[in-house]
Design a protein around this motif. Sequence first.
Motif: not given
Length: 294
Positions: A207-211
């Motif tokens: 998901t997008s939280a892991c940048q």
Amino acid sequence: MNKPLAGALLTLALVGSGVAPAVAASDAGAAARAGASAQAPAKVQPKAQVKAVNFAGTVALSNCSGSVVRTASSQPGDPALVMSNGHCLETGFPPMGTVVVNRASSRTFSLLNSAGSKVATLRASKIAYGTMTDTDVSLYQLTTSYAQIESQYGIKALELQSARPAQGTAIKVVSGYWKRIYSCNVDGFAYRLKEGQWTWKDSVRYTSACQTIGGTSGSPVVDANTGKVVAVNNTGNEDGGRCTDNNPCEVDQSGNVTVRQGINYGQQTYQMVPCIGPGSQLDLNRPGCGLPKP
């Protein structure tokens, strides 16, 4: 790929310290929800048993991240293994179709404790395995055993999960290079993930939280509930490009291509577990071993 070093410092500067780690964002969200429900107290539920995830057992390479790993059947006296990416090998990116096995190496790794402080320098005796074909993984065999690392530094190896992770699993990507932990979930799986000349199978999409950024390559992807390793972090689509270097695309079973700018990926590791036999020896002919052969 989450480039070993090139562009990593620039990326970090662009991201800036103003972007809070995913852990902090989650804590802020929890606080907001708590405030919203202050007038209507909820029933107290028993807390689930959650395995604390920190930096213990992770390592920093000269250009990437990694971790000391074992299987459930590994013995204390077995030589310890360090896992990272195939594209983090000191010999450079292995071309598509290339599998490196049992190649001498004296590479060193900085072993970290739970707080992310260096406690030791570990040394490899060989590259036990490395490839960028179908997956993106490397395994180094060390000159020290699991027992020696635990007795001298009080640090246990991370266990490789033997089963495929499920969609929605809460995960943490633990970078020994940056000493930073990213928290998110398994968003799904890419049937094929294509980046330049390389194609990887059944990749984990975050998901997008892991940048994740350059230097996080090779970080263990840890199940936040069990503390076991389910994947190894390796790439992300940086600029929205279509199937180019640093801009992987997803290809489904019908050949349809999907580009997800800003989304990052890891390679599953459960298929590697059956390949590791007694004495930490890799045998690609062991039943259930899913790693590509030379």
